[in-house]
Design a protein around this motif. Sequence first.
Motif, mmCIF file in Angstrom:
data_model
loop_
_atom_site.group_PDB
_atom_site.id
_atom_site.type_symbol
_atom_site.label_atom_id
_atom_site.label_comp_id
_atom_site.label_asym_id
_atom_site.label_seq_id
_atom_site.Cartn_x
_atom_site.Cartn_y
_atom_site.Cartn_z
ATOM 1 N N ALA A 83 0.808 -1.223 0.000
ATOM 2 C CA ALA A 83 0.000 0.000 0.000
ATOM 3 C C ALA A 83 0.840 1.271 0.000
ATOM 4 O O ALA A 83 0.383 2.330 -0.456
ATOM 5 N N ALA A 84 2.083 1.192 0.472
ATOM 6 C CA ALA A 84 2.888 2.392 0.708
ATOM 7 C C ALA A 84 3.051 3.302 -0.502
ATOM 8 O O ALA A 84 2.936 4.529 -0.375
ATOM 9 N N PRO A 85 3.319 2.791 -1.715
ATOM 10 C CA PRO A 85 3.562 3.711 -2.843
ATOM 11 C C PRO A 85 2.371 4.574 -3.234
ATOM 12 O O PRO A 85 2.534 5.510 -4.007
ATOM 13 N N ARG A 86 1.181 4.252 -2.722
ATOM 14 C CA ARG A 86 0.019 5.098 -3.053
ATOM 15 C C ARG A 86 0.258 6.548 -2.663
ATOM 16 O O ARG A 86 -0.291 7.463 -3.267
ATOM 17 N N ASN A 87 1.054 6.750 -1.639
ATOM 18 C CA ASN A 87 1.298 8.105 -1.139
ATOM 19 C C ASN A 87 2.617 8.704 -1.639
ATOM 20 O O ASN A 87 3.041 9.750 -1.153
ATOM 21 N N LEU A 88 3.262 8.020 -2.579
ATOM 22 C CA LEU A 88 4.548 8.519 -3.072
ATOM 23 C C LEU A 88 4.340 9.378 -4.309
ATOM 24 O O LEU A 88 3.883 8.885 -5.339
ATOM 25 N N PRO A 89 4.648 10.675 -4.234
ATOM 26 C CA PRO A 89 4.504 11.521 -5.414
ATOM 27 C C PRO A 89 5.471 11.085 -6.513
ATOM 28 O O PRO A 89 6.614 10.721 -6.246
ATOM 29 N N GLY A 90 4.984 11.052 -7.715
ATOM 30 C CA GLY A 90 5.835 10.696 -8.846
ATOM 31 C C GLY A 90 5.837 9.215 -9.204
ATOM 32 O O GLY A 90 6.428 8.833 -10.214
ATOM 33 N N PHE A 91 5.179 8.380 -8.391
ATOM 34 C CA PHE A 91 5.125 6.952 -8.716
ATOM 35 C C PHE A 91 3.852 6.679 -9.515
ATOM 36 O O PHE A 91 2.744 6.868 -9.020
ATOM 37 N N ARG A 92 4.016 6.239 -10.764
ATOM 38 C CA ARG A 92 2.870 6.134 -11.678
ATOM 39 C C ARG A 92 2.463 4.690 -11.983
ATOM 40 O O ARG A 92 1.701 4.454 -12.913
ATOM 41 N N HIS A 93 2.971 3.756 -11.208
ATOM 42 C CA HIS A 93 2.731 2.356 -11.561
ATOM 43 C C HIS A 93 2.027 1.589 -10.441
ATOM 44 O O HIS A 93 2.250 0.402 -10.247
ATOM 45 N N GLN A 94 1.156 2.261 -9.697
ATOM 46 C CA GLN A 94 0.548 1.617 -8.531
ATOM 47 C C GLN A 94 -0.295 0.398 -8.919
ATOM 48 O O GLN A 94 -0.262 -0.632 -8.240
ATOM 49 N N ALA A 95 -1.055 0.480 -10.017
ATOM 50 C CA ALA A 95 -1.894 -0.660 -10.415
ATOM 51 C C ALA A 95 -1.029 -1.871 -10.767
ATOM 52 O O ALA A 95 -1.331 -3.002 -10.359
ATOM 53 N N LEU A 96 0.040 -1.635 -11.506
ATOM 54 C CA LEU A 96 0.966 -2.719 -11.847
ATOM 55 C C LEU A 96 1.613 -3.278 -10.586
ATOM 56 O O LEU A 96 1.719 -4.506 -10.415
ATOM 57 N N TRP A 97 2.028 -2.396 -9.692
ATOM 58 C CA TRP A 97 2.667 -2.797 -8.436
ATOM 59 C C TRP A 97 1.741 -3.684 -7.609
ATOM 60 O O TRP A 97 2.144 -4.723 -7.089
ATOM 61 N N GLU A 98 0.483 -3.285 -7.478
ATOM 62 C CA GLU A 98 -0.443 -4.058 -6.649
ATOM 63 C C GLU A 98 -0.761 -5.408 -7.293
ATOM 64 O O GLU A 98 -0.938 -6.415 -6.601
ATOM 65 N N ARG A 99 -0.828 -5.426 -8.619
ATOM 66 C CA ARG A 99 -1.062 -6.693 -9.320
ATOM 67 C C ARG A 99 0.123 -7.645 -9.090
ATOM 68 O O ARG A 99 -0.064 -8.832 -8.827
ATOM 69 N N TYR A 100 1.313 -7.114 -9.188
ATOM 70 C CA TYR A 100 2.520 -7.914 -8.944
ATOM 71 C C TYR A 100 2.559 -8.414 -7.504
ATOM 72 O O TYR A 100 2.758 -9.609 -7.240
ATOM 73 N N MET A 101 2.341 -7.499 -6.558
ATOM 74 C CA MET A 101 2.478 -7.853 -5.146
ATOM 75 C C MET A 101 1.359 -8.764 -4.653
ATOM 76 O O MET A 101 1.536 -9.493 -3.667
ATOM 77 N N ALA A 102 0.204 -8.761 -5.311
ATOM 78 C CA ALA A 102 -0.889 -9.647 -4.888
ATOM 79 C C ALA A 102 -0.446 -11.109 -4.974
ATOM 80 O O ALA A 102 -0.667 -11.900 -4.045
ATOM 81 N N ALA A 103 0.187 -11.481 -6.098
ATOM 82 C CA ALA A 103 0.653 -12.861 -6.245
ATOM 83 C C ALA A 103 1.869 -13.132 -5.369
ATOM 84 O O ALA A 103 1.985 -14.201 -4.755
ATOM 85 N N ILE A 104 2.799 -12.154 -5.290
ATOM 86 C CA ILE A 104 3.986 -12.328 -4.454
ATOM 87 C C ILE A 104 3.577 -12.547 -2.997
ATOM 88 O O ILE A 104 4.106 -13.434 -2.303
ATOM 89 N N THR A 105 2.639 -11.745 -2.522
ATOM 90 C CA THR A 105 2.176 -11.871 -1.135
ATOM 91 C C THR A 105 1.546 -13.229 -0.890
ATOM 92 O O THR A 105 1.852 -13.905 0.107
ATOM 93 N N ALA A 106 0.656 -13.649 -1.795
ATOM 94 C CA ALA A 106 0.001 -14.951 -1.627
ATOM 95 C C ALA A 106 1.033 -16.078 -1.611
ATOM 96 O O ALA A 106 0.942 -17.007 -0.797
ATOM 97 N N CYS A 107 2.026 -16.007 -2.497
ATOM 98 C CA CYS A 107 3.062 -17.047 -2.545
ATOM 99 C C CYS A 107 3.885 -17.072 -1.262
ATOM 100 O O CYS A 107 4.104 -18.138 -0.663
ATOM 101 N N LEU A 108 4.354 -15.910 -0.835
ATOM 102 C CA LEU A 108 5.214 -15.854 0.348
ATOM 103 C C LEU A 108 4.489 -16.330 1.601
ATOM 104 O O LEU A 108 5.055 -17.066 2.421
ATOM 105 N N LEU A 109 3.242 -15.922 1.755
ATOM 106 C CA LEU A 109 2.500 -16.341 2.953
ATOM 107 C C LEU A 109 2.205 -17.833 2.933
ATOM 108 O O LEU A 109 2.157 -18.493 3.972
ATOM 109 N N ARG A 110 2.002 -18.391 1.751
ATOM 110 C CA ARG A 110 1.795 -19.834 1.636
ATOM 111 C C ARG A 110 3.101 -20.585 1.923
ATOM 112 O O ARG A 110 3.110 -21.665 2.533
#
Length: 320
Positions: A289-316
């Motif tokens: 969630a952190a980059p949502r508040n970072l000025p100049g970061f334009r890839h939040q949707a891509l970031w969250e899509r990437y991290m959704a799978a990474i998070t699920a994998c790591l927690l499993r």
Amino acid sequence: AVAEAVARRLRGGVLEREGTSVAVLQSDTRDHYRTFQMLERLLHAPPRLLQQLLFQIPPERQALLVQRFDEALARELLGKKLSKGTKKELDEVSARTGVGIRSCRRQFDNFKRVFKAVEELRGPLAENIQQLFLLPPPLARDYAAIVFFANSRFETGKRRLQFLSFADFAACAQSMMGHWSQGALAPEAAEPDGDLPKSFLQDLKELKVLVTDKDLLDQHKRVPGLGGPQHPLSPQALSRALVNVGGKLTHARDVRDFFVDLVEKVIEPCRSDKWSPGDLRLFLTQYTAAPRNLPGFRHQALWERYMAAITACLLRMYHD
């Protein structure tokens, strides 16, 4: 094969239960084998099994005929090419898993048959398998994981990955297909789920700005909850690892080492620092969630899509 089956039935006490003779038992067993030989071609195409009228098989027994494989065998074969070369290794696989060699060969042929049937089909892999082979959704998802791993050739055999079960890898495959495939964005125009889409992997290079832009990195490090005195593991080190794992996935070798990298660069450091699964979950949630508040970061949707799978994998994967 008939003699072996007769011997096993004898050890099971069938003569005492049924009050019959060895000769009758041998004849009955041969009949079963002849019936299976006639049935086998139908088992390769389950819809034909349902439509046939020659064999009177109750629906629940028909379902049993096509709804099983050994997870120990599947774990051994994950990430390997379903080829003649791999089939030649099945004697060793049989010895390691305790699955009979004939069963290993039959199941290998089934995996390969499913792979060939769906490799060119568009749309969700598990749904295609479910429709073609009349499997229940959980089993279709497991077969989809086998196809997905065979396509991307992920490394699963390294010693540091041995703590991961087939179910762990299958859950990761489901998350990766669910968040990273073309169908995750546009189901109506989805390409086959069995391949990681090259356009998505190429886009992940854009995320490196999170660790190469000093201002973004400094702001990201100051987000509350990304570490603290009770967790001396550097959030900066974890963030760099998570971003770099994605940024390298344009190369086939790095795709192959995806799970090795997650274990080596995230899971093992967190274990060494005695993070609990809850600690890791909190970090990943806040870090996503952190980059949502970072000025100049334009890839939040891509970031969250990437991290959704990474998070699920790591927690499993975060277990002993």
